[in-house]
Write a protein that holds these residues in place. Structure first.
Motif, mmCIF file in Angstrom:
data_model
loop_
_atom_site.group_PDB
_atom_site.id
_atom_site.type_symbol
_atom_site.label_atom_id
_atom_site.label_comp_id
_atom_site.label_asym_id
_atom_site.label_seq_id
_atom_site.Cartn_x
_atom_site.Cartn_y
_atom_site.Cartn_z
ATOM 1 N N LEU A 1 -0.845 20.844 -64.853
ATOM 2 C CA LEU A 1 -1.824 20.068 -64.086
ATOM 3 C C LEU A 1 -1.716 20.351 -62.589
ATOM 4 C CD1 LEU A 1 -1.978 16.575 -65.831
ATOM 5 C CD2 LEU A 1 -3.726 18.346 -65.740
ATOM 6 N N ILE A 2 -0.472 20.551 -62.121
ATOM 7 C CA ILE A 2 -0.287 20.848 -60.686
ATOM 8 C C ILE A 2 -0.936 22.185 -60.353
ATOM 9 C CG2 ILE A 2 1.435 21.375 -58.906
ATOM 10 C CD1 ILE A 2 3.248 19.298 -60.287
ATOM 11 N N LYS A 3 -0.748 23.167 -61.233
ATOM 12 C CA LYS A 3 -1.366 24.479 -61.009
ATOM 13 C C LYS A 3 -2.879 24.354 -60.976
ATOM 14 C CE LYS A 3 1.999 27.626 -62.893
ATOM 15 N NZ LYS A 3 2.430 27.992 -64.245
ATOM 16 N N ASN B 1 -15.820 34.426 -62.794
ATOM 17 C CA ASN B 1 -14.583 34.425 -62.006
ATOM 18 C C ASN B 1 -14.587 33.306 -60.968
ATOM 19 O OD1 ASN B 1 -16.254 35.311 -59.905
ATOM 20 N ND2 ASN B 1 -15.961 37.442 -60.529
ATOM 21 N N GLU B 2 -13.526 33.260 -60.168
ATOM 22 C CA GLU B 2 -13.391 32.171 -59.195
ATOM 23 C C GLU B 2 -14.442 32.240 -58.099
ATOM 24 O OE1 GLU B 2 -9.263 30.745 -58.195
ATOM 25 O OE2 GLU B 2 -8.750 32.643 -59.136
ATOM 26 N N THR B 3 -14.871 33.435 -57.744
ATOM 27 C CA THR B 3 -15.896 33.566 -56.708
ATOM 28 C C THR B 3 -17.180 32.846 -57.128
ATOM 29 O OG1 THR B 3 -14.960 35.750 -56.304
ATOM 30 C CG2 THR B 3 -17.002 35.231 -55.172
ATOM 31 N N MET C 1 -16.437 20.662 -60.146
ATOM 32 C CA MET C 1 -16.145 20.329 -61.533
ATOM 33 C C MET C 1 -17.147 21.013 -62.469
ATOM 34 S SD MET C 1 -13.435 18.838 -61.644
ATOM 35 C CE MET C 1 -12.565 18.959 -60.105
ATOM 36 N N ALA C 2 -18.421 21.004 -62.082
ATOM 37 C CA ALA C 2 -19.445 21.652 -62.904
ATOM 38 C C ALA C 2 -19.146 23.132 -63.040
ATOM 39 C CB ALA C 2 -20.818 21.439 -62.266
ATOM 40 N N GLY C 3 -18.824 23.766 -61.912
ATOM 41 C CA GLY C 3 -18.550 25.204 -61.911
ATOM 42 C C GLY C 3 -17.326 25.540 -62.737
ATOM 43 N N GLU C 4 -16.259 24.776 -62.552
ATOM 44 C CA GLU C 4 -14.995 25.079 -63.237
ATOM 45 C C GLU C 4 -15.084 24.848 -64.746
ATOM 46 O OE1 GLU C 4 -11.628 24.421 -59.769
ATOM 47 O OE2 GLU C 4 -11.849 22.943 -61.366
ATOM 48 N N LEU C 5 -15.891 23.847 -65.099
ATOM 49 C CA LEU C 5 -16.034 23.511 -66.512
ATOM 50 C C LEU C 5 -16.525 24.723 -67.307
ATOM 51 C CD1 LEU C 5 -15.484 20.752 -67.773
ATOM 52 C CD2 LEU C 5 -17.932 20.312 -67.734
ATOM 53 N N ASN D 1 -13.663 30.548 -66.442
ATOM 54 C CA ASN D 1 -12.491 30.782 -67.288
ATOM 55 C C ASN D 1 -11.185 30.653 -66.509
ATOM 56 O OD1 ASN D 1 -12.729 33.089 -65.894
ATOM 57 N ND2 ASN D 1 -12.467 34.481 -67.637
ATOM 58 N N GLY D 2 -11.185 29.677 -65.606
ATOM 59 C CA GLY D 2 -9.961 29.194 -65.006
ATOM 60 C C GLY D 2 -9.441 29.989 -63.838
ATOM 61 N N PRO D 3 -8.406 29.538 -63.188
ATOM 62 C CA PRO D 3 -7.821 28.219 -63.417
ATOM 63 C C PRO D 3 -8.551 27.117 -62.649
ATOM 64 C CG PRO D 3 -6.564 29.388 -61.750
ATOM 65 C CD PRO D 3 -7.688 30.303 -62.156
ATOM 66 N N GLY D 4 -8.184 25.861 -62.903
ATOM 67 C CA GLY D 4 -8.804 24.730 -62.215
ATOM 68 C C GLY D 4 -8.835 23.507 -63.107
#
Lengths: 264, 253
Positions: free
Chosen positions: B53-55, B118-120, B192-196, B199-202
């Protein structure tokens, strides 16, 4: 002549209602070190005239000279105090007074000038306070100190005490008189209060309305401090009152006519 | 805060957890759908203890920080442009509101197709989430500078850039702060919408992962974290800053 208003006209152009002339051909000469009030009913253009001297309003026709210089835009040779104190809330009282001095004086010099003017308005104790911590009267005193700190040739005041309660207004009248005697600044003071004009001024200019124009020019040769029950004061009050009554009735009649035309 | 208010608030949450426990004990829902409060609590402890969870939190904050910074920058530039130039406002001002009314989750498919999974892409969604609300508030901020401040400054010889930076910018700070608080709130939702769907992390990704493996206690635990983090950041940072500015500016007592 020190401050010269020459054949000045103010006209607002409105695309729907055509042009509206506030006043035309206003001529006024003001001598140095005089306290001059401009008195008139609302709508006569007295505040507009003052803003033109400040350089905040454009001059439709005519010219205004301060000394040898033609007024085209605002500058530090004319200080202005508005009805609202218009202090900057993000600056302390001292920093507000310093604001017009930035880039003109060295740092310690600015502090000294600010301290001197805050002392003049008896607010040394509040030099590090912020505007929201001060009462309306105190804020207006800071605004006066701020305008005087830049050592203007003329101090313009646009109904500066109009938003204050009676007691505070009287206290500020006395303070302004002291400042006037100390600094001997030329002061141009706009008001709609006859008593205020007579109490403070060397000279009272009375403006009429529709069209705006100067209708009378009184010299007040009564020694200061002036008492409200002084017979000469009462006499002058009556005289100006009867002049203004005509002007106010004119406005009322126009409004009633307008009302009659539009009521069926 | 007054102690009596604190007691009321604690009492409220105790009652809510009590009802939760009661429903759980009634056995109406199967346990896999409706875990007990204790189980959710334990899963949170576990998640923090093993670092997952911290990560996830660190990753989410990284996306948020980059995205919000960009949103505030772009939003401010756009807001000043629309606030200052009537031409620009008449031409495109209306579309600013249209853009603002698009929910950020709508941008996710576009971001993934445009940028990739990806994260971008997540950061892109966060930027879109915050930029328009920031721009709208900065435009209001520019318009709401009291005219008497400008007049007073002009009689003191200030004009042009000096007038802009020394008077107009500080005078518009209260609305600017409101803009930042709202940009943060919208960015947090967009994140939250984007991360959901990423494919991580988040945090959002962890939530989706928990759902895929049907770990309900983790799903609820992460929802609680999202709510707690959101309100703490709002209360501790943005609301506090905004109130401080409002008070100094004399807008609230």
């Amino acid at each position: 002549m020190f401050l010269q208003i020459k054949e000045v006209t103010k006209r607002f152009e409105d695309q729907q209602e055509g042009s509206f002339e506030v006043f035309s051909g206003v001529d006024l000469k003001i001598e140095k070190n005089q306290f001059v009030s401009i008195l008139g009913p609302s709508g006569c253009g007295k505040s507009t005239l003052l803003s033109m001297v400040a350089g905040l309003e454009s001059i439709t026709e005519g010219t205004i000279f301060l000394g040898d210089e033609k007024v085209t835009q605002p500058d530090t040779d004319r200080g202005m105090v508005f009805q609202q104190p218009a202090l900057f809330p993000w600056l302390s009282v001292t920093d507000n007074v310093i604001f017009p001095l930035k880039g003109k004086l060295a740092k310690d010099e600015r502090k000294k000038v600010a301290a001197k003017h805050l002392k003049m308005v008896h607010l040394t104790r509040f030099k590090d306070s912020y505007p929201h911590e001060l009462s309306g009267g105190m804020q207006q005193r800071v605004a006066i100190a701020r305008a005087l700190a830049m050592d203007p040739k003329v101090l313009l005041m646009d109904e500066p005490f109009g938003a204050l309660d009676e007691q505070t207004r009287h206290i500020l009248h006395d303070e302004l008189m002291k400042i006037f005697e100390e600094t001997k600044k030329t002061i141009l003071f706009v008001t709609h209060s006859i008593q205020e004009a007579i109490k403070l001024s060397d000279r009272v200019i009375v403006m009429g309305t529709r069209p705006g124009r100067i209708i009378a020019d009184f010299s007040v040769d009564i020694e200061r401090p002036r008492q409200r029950d002084d017979l000469r004061v009462i006499e002058m009050e009556k005289e100006i009152m009867s002049l203004l009554k005509v002007e106010i009735n004119k406005v009322l009649k126009e409004e009633l006519d307008h009302e009659a035309k539009h009521t069926y | 805060m007054k102690p009596s208010i604190l007691i009321k608030r604690i009492l409220f949450i105790v009652v809510v957890i009590g009802i939760w426990q009661a429903v759980y004990m009634s056995g109406y829902f199967p346990e896999i759908q409706f875990p007990s409060p204790i189980r959710v609590f334990n899963s949170l402890i576990e998640g923090f203890a093993d670092g997952t969870l911290i990560k996830a939190l660190i990753a989410s904050f990284k996306h948020l920080l980059i995205g919000l910074t960009l949103a505030i920058t772009f939003g401010t530039l756009l807001g000043v442009l629309f606030g200052k130039s009537r031409q620009a406002d008449e031409t495109a001002g209306m579309y600013l509101i249209a853009m603002q009314s698009i929910p950020s989750i709508v941008w996710v498919p576009l971001a993934i197709m445009l940028i990739g999974l990806n994260e971008t892409a997540v950061i892109f969604v966060v930027v879109l989430g915050g930029t328009f609300v920031m721009a709208l508030n900065v435009r209001t901020a520019v318009h709401s500078v009291p005219p008497q401040f400008i007049k007073a400054a002009r009689t003191m010889g200030s004009k042009g850039l000096d007038l802009f930076f020394k008077v107009e910018v500080p005078a518009s700070l209260p609305y600017f702060m409101t803009g930042i608080r709202l940009a943060w709130a919208f960015s947090w939702r967009a994140l939250m919408a984007g991360e959901l769907l990423s494919n991580g992390p988040g945090l959002g990704y962890s939530l989706r992962y928990a759902m895929d493996f049907a770990v309900m206690e983790q799903v609820i635990g992460i929802i609680i974290i999202v709510g707690v983090v959101g309100s703490i950041v709002d209360q501790m940072i943005f609301s506090k800053l905004e109130k401080k500015v409002m008070k100094r500016w004399g807008l609230i007592k």
